[in-house]
Design a protein around this motif. Sequence first.
Motif, PDB file in Angstrom:
ATOM      1  N   THR A   4     -10.720 -21.603  69.606  1.00 19.16           N
ATOM      2  CA  THR A   4      -9.551 -21.241  70.337  1.00 19.16           C
ATOM      3  C   THR A   4      -8.486 -22.256  69.883  1.00 19.16           C
ATOM      4  OG1 THR A   4     -10.295 -22.721  72.190  1.00 19.16           O
ATOM      5  CG2 THR A   4     -10.635 -20.501  72.453  1.00 19.16           C
ATOM      6  N   SER A   6      -5.777 -25.149  70.182  1.00 24.66           N
ATOM      7  CA  SER A   6      -5.890 -26.888  70.828  1.00 24.66           C
ATOM      8  C   SER A   6      -4.274 -26.487  71.659  1.00 24.66           C
ATOM      9  CB  SER A   6      -5.788 -28.003  69.979  1.00 24.66           C
ATOM     10  OG  SER A   6      -4.611 -27.816  68.985  1.00 24.66           O
ATOM     11  N   GLN A   7      -4.074 -27.398  72.440  1.00 25.17           N
ATOM     12  CA  GLN A   7      -2.952 -27.582  73.311  1.00 25.17           C
ATOM     13  C   GLN A   7      -1.919 -27.878  72.240  1.00 25.17           C
ATOM     14  OE1 GLN A   7      -2.815 -26.932  76.593  1.00 25.17           O
ATOM     15  NE2 GLN A   7      -0.467 -26.743  76.059  1.00 25.17           N
ATOM     16  N   ILE A   8      -2.090 -28.743  71.110  1.00 25.78           N
ATOM     17  CA  ILE A   8      -0.966 -28.874  70.208  1.00 25.78           C
ATOM     18  C   ILE A   8      -0.555 -27.578  69.679  1.00 25.78           C
ATOM     19  CG2 ILE A   8      -0.441 -30.015  68.226  1.00 25.78           C
ATOM     20  CD1 ILE A   8      -2.053 -32.460  69.274  1.00 25.78           C
ATOM     21  N   GLU A   9      -1.398 -26.773  69.086  1.00 28.48           N
ATOM     22  CA  GLU A   9      -1.356 -25.508  68.579  1.00 28.48           C
ATOM     23  C   GLU A   9      -0.550 -24.493  69.504  1.00 28.48           C
ATOM     24  OE1 GLU A   9      -5.107 -25.470  65.115  1.00 28.48           O
ATOM     25  OE2 GLU A   9      -5.578 -25.159  67.358  1.00 28.48           O
ATOM     26  N   ARG A  10      -1.143 -24.505  70.694  1.00 25.74           N
ATOM     27  CA  ARG A  10      -0.279 -23.623  71.791  1.00 25.74           C
ATOM     28  C   ARG A  10       1.026 -23.832  71.948  1.00 25.74           C
ATOM     29  NH1 ARG A  10      -5.702 -23.957  74.060  1.00 25.74           N
ATOM     30  NH2 ARG A  10      -4.834 -25.249  75.806  1.00 25.74           N
ATOM     31  N   ASP A  11       1.297 -25.152  72.093  1.00 25.74           N
ATOM     32  CA  ASP A  11       2.623 -25.588  72.241  1.00 25.74           C
ATOM     33  C   ASP A  11       3.292 -25.370  70.889  1.00 25.74           C
ATOM     34  OD1 ASP A  11       1.819 -26.612  74.546  1.00 25.74           O
ATOM     35  OD2 ASP A  11       1.936 -28.769  74.040  1.00 25.74           O
ATOM     36  N   LYS A  14       4.297 -21.423  70.947  1.00 23.24           N
ATOM     37  CA  LYS A  14       5.456 -21.320  72.014  1.00 23.24           C
ATOM     38  C   LYS A  14       6.641 -21.592  71.374  1.00 23.24           C
ATOM     39  CE  LYS A  14       2.289 -21.696  76.114  1.00 23.24           C
ATOM     40  NZ  LYS A  14       2.011 -22.412  77.266  1.00 23.24           N
ATOM     41  N   ASN A  15       6.782 -22.902  71.076  1.00 23.97           N
ATOM     42  CA  ASN A  15       8.104 -23.571  70.420  1.00 23.97           C
ATOM     43  C   ASN A  15       8.404 -22.634  69.173  1.00 23.97           C
ATOM     44  OD1 ASN A  15       8.145 -25.582  72.004  1.00 23.97           O
ATOM     45  ND2 ASN A  15       6.979 -27.036  70.887  1.00 23.97           N
TER      46      ASN A  15
END
Length: 141
Positions: A4, A6-11, A14-15
Amino acid sequence: MAETLSQIERDAVKNRAKELRAQEKAGKDRAAGLAAVEEAIAKLDGLDKELAAGVHRIVTETAPHLAPKTYYGFAAYANADGKVVCFFKPSSKFKVRYATFEFEAPAALDDGDMWPTAFALTALTPETEKRIADLVRKAAA
């Protein structure tokens, strides 16, 4: 087990979607792209900010025909087709030890069967500034 993001990758995803919507809305407005790049650089701290500002100066002086825009929140520069040619990735983005100056596929850096497309950057000296300018000149040709 499925990997899955990471939070950095998801952000980042989105950005990037937000950037694309803003760029679509702005069209080919160079001023909007320049403002977005300057805003991205202004958000950086310390050495990342210094390096990004220097790279921005070098790229805009060396290849004024490249259009400034953001790319995953990074200061980037695109060709007439809107394709990113090069971009600055700050070390703080992924908490790594050095920033990088990178080139995408549209960059004309081809040199035989293998060539570098990313360069670690820790200081802007006269030598590194010249090397960046030379690479940008070749990439943007």
